[in-house]
Write a protein that holds these residues in place. Structure first.
Motif, PDB file in Angstrom:
ATOM      1  N   ASP A   1       5.145   8.577 -10.741  1.00  0.00           N
ATOM      2  CA  ASP A   1       4.231   8.397 -11.868  1.00  0.00           C
ATOM      3  C   ASP A   1       3.082   7.483 -11.443  1.00  0.00           C
ATOM      4  OD1 ASP A   1       3.687   8.597 -14.883  1.00  0.00           O
ATOM      5  OD2 ASP A   1       3.727   6.425 -14.555  1.00  0.00           O
ATOM      6  N   ALA A   2       1.854   7.938 -11.679  1.00  0.00           N
ATOM      7  CA  ALA A   2       0.689   7.148 -11.286  1.00  0.00           C
ATOM      8  C   ALA A   2       0.580   5.852 -12.089  1.00  0.00           C
ATOM      9  CB  ALA A   2      -0.584   7.977 -11.457  1.00  0.00           C
ATOM     10  N   GLY A   3       1.027   5.891 -13.335  1.00  0.00           N
ATOM     11  CA  GLY A   3       0.986   4.683 -14.158  1.00  0.00           C
ATOM     12  C   GLY A   3       1.930   3.613 -13.652  1.00  0.00           C
ATOM     13  N   PHE A   4       3.153   4.031 -13.287  1.00  0.00           N
ATOM     14  CA  PHE A   4       4.125   3.053 -12.798  1.00  0.00           C
ATOM     15  C   PHE A   4       3.718   2.508 -11.435  1.00  0.00           C
ATOM     16  CE2 PHE A   4       8.131   1.686 -10.822  1.00  0.00           C
ATOM     17  CZ  PHE A   4       8.616   0.851 -11.827  1.00  0.00           C
ATOM     18  N   ALA A   5       2.875   3.252 -10.709  1.00  0.00           N
ATOM     19  CA  ALA A   5       2.407   2.770  -9.402  1.00  0.00           C
ATOM     20  C   ALA A   5       1.622   1.482  -9.531  1.00  0.00           C
ATOM     21  CB  ALA A   5       1.547   3.840  -8.729  1.00  0.00           C
ATOM     22  N   GLN A   6       1.062   1.221 -10.733  1.00  0.00           N
ATOM     23  CA  GLN A   6       0.318  -0.015 -10.938  1.00  0.00           C
ATOM     24  C   GLN A   6       1.226  -1.241 -10.986  1.00  0.00           C
ATOM     25  OE1 GLN A   6      -3.093   0.117 -11.015  1.00  0.00           O
ATOM     26  NE2 GLN A   6      -2.813   2.299 -10.631  1.00  0.00           N
ATOM     27  N   ILE A   7       2.467  -1.041 -11.439  1.00  0.00           N
ATOM     28  CA  ILE A   7       3.380  -2.187 -11.538  1.00  0.00           C
ATOM     29  C   ILE A   7       4.489  -2.132 -10.488  1.00  0.00           C
ATOM     30  CG2 ILE A   7       2.954  -2.448 -14.000  1.00  0.00           C
ATOM     31  CD1 ILE A   7       5.661  -1.121 -14.503  1.00  0.00           C
ATOM     32  N   GLY A   8       4.595  -0.988  -9.786  1.00  0.00           N
ATOM     33  CA  GLY A   8       5.628  -0.846  -8.765  1.00  0.00           C
ATOM     34  C   GLY A   8       5.613  -1.947  -7.723  1.00  0.00           C
TER      35      GLY A   8
ATOM     36  N   GLY B   1       0.813  -1.215   0.000  1.00  0.00           N
ATOM     37  CA  GLY B   1       0.000   0.000   0.000  1.00  0.00           C
ATOM     38  C   GLY B   1       0.840   1.256   0.000  1.00  0.00           C
ATOM     39  N   LEU B   2       1.858   1.301   0.857  1.00  0.00           N
ATOM     40  CA  LEU B   2       2.729   2.475   0.911  1.00  0.00           C
ATOM     41  C   LEU B   2       3.526   2.635  -0.375  1.00  0.00           C
ATOM     42  CD1 LEU B   2       4.017   2.158   4.596  1.00  0.00           C
ATOM     43  CD2 LEU B   2       2.542   3.970   3.690  1.00  0.00           C
ATOM     44  N   THR B   3       4.048   1.527  -0.893  1.00  0.00           N
ATOM     45  CA  THR B   3       4.851   1.588  -2.121  1.00  0.00           C
ATOM     46  C   THR B   3       4.050   2.176  -3.276  1.00  0.00           C
ATOM     47  OG1 THR B   3       6.182  -0.327  -1.453  1.00  0.00           O
ATOM     48  CG2 THR B   3       6.140   0.216  -3.800  1.00  0.00           C
ATOM     49  N   ALA B   4       2.828   1.660  -3.482  1.00  0.00           N
ATOM     50  CA  ALA B   4       2.005   2.139  -4.592  1.00  0.00           C
ATOM     51  C   ALA B   4       1.683   3.626  -4.447  1.00  0.00           C
ATOM     52  CB  ALA B   4       0.718   1.317  -4.670  1.00  0.00           C
ATOM     53  N   ASN B   5       1.368   4.079  -3.250  1.00  0.00           N
ATOM     54  CA  ASN B   5       0.989   5.479  -3.062  1.00  0.00           C
ATOM     55  C   ASN B   5       2.191   6.415  -3.133  1.00  0.00           C
ATOM     56  OD1 ASN B   5      -2.051   6.079  -2.168  1.00  0.00           O
ATOM     57  ND2 ASN B   5      -1.499   4.010  -1.517  1.00  0.00           N
ATOM     58  N   TYR B   6       3.336   5.996  -2.612  1.00  0.00           N
ATOM     59  CA  TYR B   6       4.526   6.841  -2.724  1.00  0.00           C
ATOM     60  C   TYR B   6       4.955   6.996  -4.182  1.00  0.00           C
ATOM     61  CZ  TYR B   6       5.256   6.772   2.354  1.00  0.00           C
ATOM     62  OH  TYR B   6       5.122   6.936   3.706  1.00  0.00           O
TER      63      TYR B   6
END
Length: 290
Positions: free
Chosen positions: A258-265, A247-252
Motif C-alpha cells: 500500500d502506497a499510503g502505508f509506505a509513508q509510515i512503514g 529507501g528500500l523499505t518504503a519502496n517495497y
C-alpha cells in the motif's frame, strides 16, 4: 522479477539521497552535539540553489554547480556563526527549538522567493531506460546511485586521510583533547555545518532531478530522522546502511502492499529495531555512572 528490480533501483536511489542528507545531520551532531531539525530544509535549499544558478542566472552547468556549492558552504558557515554559536552552553531544548525555527524560516524564504508550485529546470541526468534481466530500469536512478556512492566515498576519504577531516574527527571524539593539541573547535564546528550543507546540496540536486524541484523536497527530508536514528546518531557508516534500508523499505511497501502505508512503514521499522538496539544499528552505546 521486473517489478522487484525496479523497486530495488528506486529504493536504492532514494536511500542514497537520504544517506547524503543524513551524513550532514550526523556530522553536525558528532561535532557540535546539536540535533539539527533543519536538515530537510537544507535539502530543499540545495534543490533550489541549482535552479537559481542554472535557470535564473543561466550559468553553464559546471559553473552553476560550483557556484551552488559555494552558496551552500557559505550558508552553512553563516548558520553556524550567527545562529548556533551564540547558543553554545545553552539548554539543549533551546537549541533544538532554534533549529526547528530555522527550518520554518528557510522553508518560508524558499516559498516567498520561488512560490509554492514546482519550478521547472532542464534535466541533468538522462532518463533513458536500460534493459536488464528483462526489466527496463531508469538510467537516471542508476546514475543517482553511482553519484551518491562516489560522493560518500570522497567524504569518507576526506574524514580518514585529510588534515581537516582528522581534526573534525578529533573534535567529535573529545573537544577538550582537541583543544590541547591546537585544533580550533570553533573552526571545526563551522566546517561541520559547511559540509552538512554541501552534502544536502548534492542530495537536493539529485532529488530535484529525478522528481521535481518543489517545497515538497523538505517533506522527503523528514525521512532523514529515521535514517540517522536507525543507523546511529553518531555513525557515518550507519547513515549509509540506514538510508538504503529506509529507501528500500518504503519502496517495497509501496510496490507490493500500500502506497499510503509506505509513508509510515519506515517509522514502524525504526520502532521495531530500537526495541532491540536502542542506540541504532551502529550507534555508540553510552553508559553513564553516577
Amino acid at each position: 522479477m521486473s517489478t522487484f528490480l525496479n523497486l530495488t533501483v528506486y529504493g536504492l536511489s532514494d536511500g542514497a539521497i537520504l544517506a547524503l542528507a543524513a551524513l550532514g545531520f550526523v556530522l553536525i551532531y558528532k561535532a557540535t552535539g546539536v540535533i539539527n531539525f533543519a536538515q530537510g530544509e537544507l535539502l530543499l535549499i540545495g534543490g533550489y540553489t541549482l535552479y537559481l544558478t542554472f535557470v535564473v542566472f543561466k550559468l553553464p552547468l559546471v559553473l552553476a554547480v560550483v557556484v551552488g556549492a559555494a552558496i551552500a558552504i557559505a550558508l552553512g558557515v553563516v548558520i553556524e556563526r550567527l545562529v548556533l554559536r551564540p547558543l553554545i552552553g545553552e539548554n539543549p531544548i533551546s537549541v533544538i527549538m532554534v533549529t526547528i525555527g530555522l527550518a520554518a524560516l528557510l522553508n518560508a524564504l524558499v516559498q516567498i522567493g520561488f512560490g509554492t508550485q514546482p519550478v521547472h529546470r532542464p534535466r541533468i541526468l538522462p532518463d533513458d531506460p536500460v534493459r536488464f534481466a528483462g526489466a527496463q530500469l531508469p538510467l537516471d536512478r542508476l546514475l543517482v546511485i553511482v553519484i551518491a556512492a562516489v560522493v560518500l566515498g570522497v567524504f569518507t576519504m576526506f574524514f580518514r586521510y585529510s588534515r581537516h577531516g582528522i581534526a573534525l574527527r578529533a573534535v567529535a571524539d573529545d573537544q577538550q583533547a582537541a583543544l590541547t593539541v591546537g585544533i580550533s573547535v570553533r573552526r571545526a564546528f563551522a566546517l561541520a555545518w559547511a559540509l552538512a550543507a554541501l552534502s544536502a546540496l548534492i542530495g537536493g540536486v539529485l532529488l530535484g532531478d529525478i522528481t521535481e524541484t518543489s517545497p515538497r523536497l523538505a517533506a522527503f527530508g523528514l525521512l532523514v530522522f529515521p535514517v540517522v536514528i536507525l543507523g546511529g546518531l553518531d555513525s557515518v557508516p550507519g547513515t549509509i546502511v540506514g538510508g538504503l534500508t529506509i529507501g528500500l523499505t518504503a519502496n517495497y511497501i509501496s510496490g507490493y502492499w500500500d502506497a499510503g502505508f509506505a509513508q509510515i512503514g519506515p517509522y514502524v521499522l525504526l520502532i521495531l529495531i530500537l526495541l532491540v538496539r536502542p542506540y541504532g544499528l551502529f550507534g555508540e552505546t553510552r553508559i553513564e555512572r553516577v
